[in-house]
Design a protein around this motif. Structure first.
Motif, PDB file in Angstrom:
ATOM      1  N   SER A 172       0.428  -1.382   0.394  1.00  9.80           N
ATOM      2  CA  SER A 172       0.208   0.150   0.182  1.00  9.80           C
ATOM      3  C   SER A 172       0.854   1.083  -0.116  1.00  9.80           C
ATOM      4  O   SER A 172       0.809   2.031  -0.745  1.00  9.80           O
ATOM      5  CB  SER A 172      -1.055   0.207   1.094  1.00  9.80           C
ATOM      6  N   ASP A 173       2.173   1.230  -0.096  1.00 10.08           N
ATOM      7  CA  ASP A 173       3.166   2.388   0.520  1.00 10.08           C
ATOM      8  C   ASP A 173       3.776   2.779  -0.558  1.00 10.08           C
ATOM      9  O   ASP A 173       3.768   3.504  -0.549  1.00 10.08           O
ATOM     10  CB  ASP A 173       3.963   2.266   1.842  1.00 10.08           C
ATOM     11  N   ARG A 174       4.269   1.572  -1.208  1.00 10.46           N
ATOM     12  CA  ARG A 174       4.829   1.932  -2.848  1.00 10.46           C
ATOM     13  C   ARG A 174       3.095   1.914  -3.628  1.00 10.46           C
ATOM     14  O   ARG A 174       3.540   3.089  -4.341  1.00 10.46           O
ATOM     15  CB  ARG A 174       5.063   0.296  -2.868  1.00 10.46           C
ATOM     16  N   GLN A 175       2.116   1.560  -3.835  1.00  9.63           N
ATOM     17  CA  GLN A 175       1.232   2.129  -4.806  1.00  9.63           C
ATOM     18  C   GLN A 175       0.005   3.796  -4.421  1.00  9.63           C
ATOM     19  O   GLN A 175       0.663   4.364  -5.081  1.00  9.63           O
ATOM     20  CB  GLN A 175      -0.350   1.152  -4.520  1.00  9.63           C
ATOM     21  N   ARG A 176       0.668   3.797  -3.214  1.00 12.77           N
ATOM     22  CA  ARG A 176       0.666   5.175  -2.584  1.00 12.77           C
ATOM     23  C   ARG A 176       1.898   6.155  -3.730  1.00 12.77           C
ATOM     24  O   ARG A 176       1.276   7.318  -4.461  1.00 12.77           O
ATOM     25  CB  ARG A 176       0.252   5.829  -1.489  1.00 12.77           C
ATOM     26  N   GLN A 177       2.572   6.060  -3.134  1.00 12.22           N
ATOM     27  CA  GLN A 177       3.910   6.788  -3.480  1.00 12.22           C
ATOM     28  C   GLN A 177       3.966   6.661  -5.802  1.00 12.22           C
ATOM     29  O   GLN A 177       4.461   7.965  -5.705  1.00 12.22           O
ATOM     30  CB  GLN A 177       5.522   6.018  -3.475  1.00 12.22           C
ATOM     31  N   GLN A 178       3.803   5.121  -5.952  1.00 10.49           N
ATOM     32  CA  GLN A 178       3.926   5.711  -7.363  1.00 10.49           C
ATOM     33  C   GLN A 178       2.719   5.959  -7.872  1.00 10.49           C
ATOM     34  O   GLN A 178       2.657   6.290  -9.255  1.00 10.49           O
ATOM     35  CB  GLN A 178       3.224   3.981  -7.824  1.00 10.49           C
ATOM     36  N   GLN A 179       1.604   6.425  -7.162  1.00 12.26           N
ATOM     37  CA  GLN A 179       0.411   6.955  -7.324  1.00 12.26           C
ATOM     38  C   GLN A 179       0.501   8.323  -7.389  1.00 12.26           C
ATOM     39  O   GLN A 179      -0.284   9.383  -8.527  1.00 12.26           O
ATOM     40  CB  GLN A 179      -1.069   6.732  -6.335  1.00 12.26           C
ATOM     41  N   ALA A 180       0.917   9.112  -6.552  1.00 12.31           N
ATOM     42  CA  ALA A 180       1.308  10.417  -6.536  1.00 12.31           C
ATOM     43  C   ALA A 180       2.588  10.390  -7.583  1.00 12.31           C
ATOM     44  O   ALA A 180       2.277  11.559  -8.084  1.00 12.31           O
ATOM     45  CB  ALA A 180       2.389   9.962  -4.858  1.00 12.31           C
ATOM     46  N   GLN A 181       3.592  10.123  -7.837  1.00 11.90           N
ATOM     47  CA  GLN A 181       4.039  10.099  -8.726  1.00 11.90           C
ATOM     48  C   GLN A 181       3.716   9.951 -10.675  1.00 11.90           C
ATOM     49  O   GLN A 181       3.575  10.989 -10.944  1.00 11.90           O
ATOM     50  CB  GLN A 181       5.306   8.536  -9.093  1.00 11.90           C
ATOM     51  N   LEU A 182       2.465   8.711 -11.421  1.00 11.84           N
ATOM     52  CA  LEU A 182       1.838   8.828 -12.049  1.00 11.84           C
ATOM     53  C   LEU A 182       0.555  10.244 -11.788  1.00 11.84           C
ATOM     54  O   LEU A 182       0.725  10.791 -13.336  1.00 11.84           O
ATOM     55  CB  LEU A 182       0.846   7.961 -11.837  1.00 11.84           C
TER      56      LEU A 182
END
Length: 682
Positions: free
Chosen positions: A351-361
């Protein structure tokens, strides 16, 4: 704890018994469902197979028709030689006939032998007459006699180049021939199932019992009542199969629109499901043993797992209530609880990685929207979900004013919005996308015209969201209202018309001639026009366009021409220009392109047209384009010379099989100023 274990054991016992009962019922329903699905698929496949045989027979007859010239209709000897020796495709049919437009039967060929024209069956004469009147291919109803003589007749009109019907050719296949319904089709036979083919009026064409051929389907056990109900409901002959489950029979049927035939599979349901009863009894005993073992094991493991499980539940509740991931104490356990702990920990990291990736995208996506040279918007269910900066500037709004608002605010009235919605729906249905000019209303109330291209976020799924690309066309639209613009553009496709094409080509050829006169005479000329800057012209003629006009109507044909024009314009506007010469003929001029580059562009255009499958009135059509390419070298001094060579190259493409690119140079054709040919349809 003891009461929890007892309740769990009782729940296991009850749920196990209920599950076994439900599984038994479900297995019976599943067996019936599988049998229904298998039979339905089987009759659908058989219907498609028979339909493909009919189509193949029509293609073979079309091959025969293409080999008959108008002169042969007035020369019976030439026609007889052609049918007996000159065309191998004739041997596909059991009999063939050829008649002129006036109804005069020229040839009556049976099994390779000529027979008296007076011996032709009245039903076959009627089929020939209907084809001459209607001008369309025909598959006749069953021409019946004895079962061995029953046959089906295929007809194909013979046309002149301008489309006028000058005669008809017909071929007949016996019902039991390999081209239609060979006896082997119903094999292997089964006592508990029958495969039957019959006509819409109930005449049996194929049956495991040869004695039943040409009998009535109403006398078939199981199938008769289903067919009678089908007739009462007046259902259409669709390709999809339907299955009816009766107390003693399972009946599946699928129809073929051409010809009016149906395929049915009739199975004895009791015999088909008999093996299932014994399997269900064994399953009950096995389920009882499994339930008892599960209860014993559950009683032992529940006591051992109770404490770690409670700890895990407490930690999971902390996580669900927003507790800090670093402060949650996960239990250290093995088995299922340990596995769940690992899953929770991995899910937290994921979930932490997905939040980071989502913010980047989201940052990258916003950068694309802010820096794109065209307007971009995404809508879903009529609501503006995302709007780019360029689109907002074009419409006079801020992103905050548009995002989340209904798209209706961008139009002057509800009628405008409804009309555009109908256009979008029609274009997505026909083309899988939208490409057209749309008038929006800015925030200040002023109109703004934009070229709008729409694609589904998911291919051809307009309900899942649509991506829109907007280009400001207000200035272009105003120019289109000028009389000078109208005079040089085709009103249907908005491309240059033939007069404008001629004028621009004359200027281009004059400039090239002037450069050639001032060029260094010592420079060696490039072979075959390969030098960069010679330029090429493409002559495009749509393949099978008349099929769309004849079947779907002229409105659909006009829509095809508009779509092809858009496609040509979008593909070449950076390197050249396009024009409509008339009918379904187009020209593309690529100044400054080498021969290799021009051939690559031509093949891209050909592939793009071939990949598009327009759909009208619920039917998809195949479209192609034959392209003639000519190098604009110094030997081509005027526009008629260019058009003549390009026309001949396109004719080469047509003659070589259509949907291809053929190249010609000026030296490939004899072109003189006094003997040039005018362009005509190819």
């Amino acid at each position: 704890m003891l009461r929890l274990v007892l309740v769990a054991l009782l729940a296991v016992a009850l749920s196990g018994a209920l599950s076994a009962w439900l599984a038994s019922r479900a297995s019976e329903r599943e067996a019936v469902r599988r049998l229904v699905g298998q039979q339905t698929e089987e009759v659908e496949v058989m219907a498609r197979l028979l339909a493909s045989k009919i189509e193949q027979s029509q293609k073979v007859l079309r091959t025969v028709a293409e080999g008959i010239t108008p002169a042969m209709l007035n020369s019976p000897s030439s026609l007889e030689w052609l049918l007996q020796q000159g065309l191998p495709a004739v041997q596909f049919f059991d009999s063939m006939q050829v008649a002129r437009q006036d109804g005069d039967l020229r040839v009556n060929l049976h099994s390779g032998r000529l027979e008296d024209v007076a011996n032709l069956d009245p039903a076959e004469r009627d089929a020939l007459r209907r084809t001459l009147i209607g001008g369309k291919p025909l598959v006749s109803e069953l021409v019946a006699g004895r079962s061995a003589d029953a046959r089906v007749m295929f007809t194909m009109p013979l046309r002149r180049e301008e489309g006028q019907v000058l005669g008809v050719v017909a071929g007949a296949l016996k019902l039991q021939s390999q081209g239609l319904l060979p006896p082997s089709m119903t094999l292997p036979g089964r006592d508990d199932s029958r495969l039957i083919v019959f006509t819409r009026d109930g005449t049996i064409l194929s049956h495991p019992d040869p004695a039943r051929i040409l009998a009535k389907v109403q006398d078939e056990p199981g199938l008769g009542p289903v067919f009678a109900q089908w007739l009462q409901q007046a259902q259409p002959l669709a390709g999809r199969g339907t299955t009816t489950v009766q107390p003693h029979h399972i009946v599946s049927m699928a129809g073929m629109p051409l010809p009016q035939w149906l395929v049915a599979r009739v199975s004895d349901s009791q015999a088909m499901l008999a093996p299932l009863a014994g399997a269900q009894r064994k399953a009950w005993w096995l389920a009882a043993a499994v339930i008892a073992s599960a209860m014993a094991l559950l009683g032992v493991f529940m006591v051992w797992m109770a404490q770690p499980l409670a700890h895990l539940c407490h930690s999971a509740l902390q996580l669900a209530n927003g507790g800090s991931c670093t402060r949650i104490a996960w239990p250290r356990a093995t088995g299922e609880v340990g596995a769940l702990v690992q899953v929770f920990e991995a899910q937290v990291l994921r979930s932490d990685r997905q939040r980071q990736q989502q913010a980047q995208l989201e940052g990258q996506f916003q950068a694309i929207l802010d820096n794109a040279s065209v307007g971009i918007a995404i809508t879903r269910q009529g609501v503006l979900e995302v709007v780019g900066r360029q689109a907002c500037q074009m419409l006079g709004y801020t992103p905050q004013e548009l995002q989340g608002c209904p798209a209706r605010i961008l139009y002057a009235s509800d009628d405008d919005y409804a009309r555009l919605g109908a256009r979008v729906q029609a274009d997505f249905l026909a083309h899988g996308a939208f490409d057209g000019d749309v008038c929006f209303m800015r925030k200040d109330g002023s109109p703004v015209w934009a070229r709008v291209q729409g694609r589904g976020v998911q291919a051809q799924d307009i309900q899942g969201g649509t991506v829109w690309i907007l280009e400001d066309m207000t200035a272009v639209r105003e120019a289109q209202q000028q009389q000078s613009w109208v005079a040089v553009h085709d009103p249907l496709t908005q491309l240059y018309n033939r007069d404008a094409f001629t004028g621009r080509m004359e200027v281009l050829l004059a400039e090239r001639s002037a450069r050639a006169r001032t060029a260094d005479p010592s420079a060696a000329p490039s072979p075959e026009g390969e030098a960069e800057g010679d330029g090429v012209m493409l002559f495009l003629d749509l393949d099978y366009f008349t099929v769309i006009n004849d079947v779907a109507g002229h409105d659909a044909g006009d829509d095809v021409l508009r779509h092809v024009a858009r496609l040509l314009e979008s593909q070449v506007r950076q390197i050249g220009w396009a024009a409509r010469l008339g009918g379904d003929e187009f020209a593309v001029v690529l100044p400054g392109c080498s021969l290799a580059r021009g051939q690559a562009v031509a093949d891209q255009l050909r592939a793009a047209v071939q990949a598009w499958e327009p759909s009208y009135q619920g039917r998809s059509f195949t479209l192609g384009v034959s392209i003639g390419l000519v190098v604009l070298d110094a030997s081509l001094q005027d526009v008629p010379s260019v058009l003549y060579v390009a026309d001949m190259a396109c004719y080469d493409a047509k003659r070589a099989g259509r949907n291809r690119v053929e190249t010609r140079h000026a030296r490939d054709a004899s072109v003189t100023s006094s003997g040039r040919m005018a362009l005509g349809p190819v």
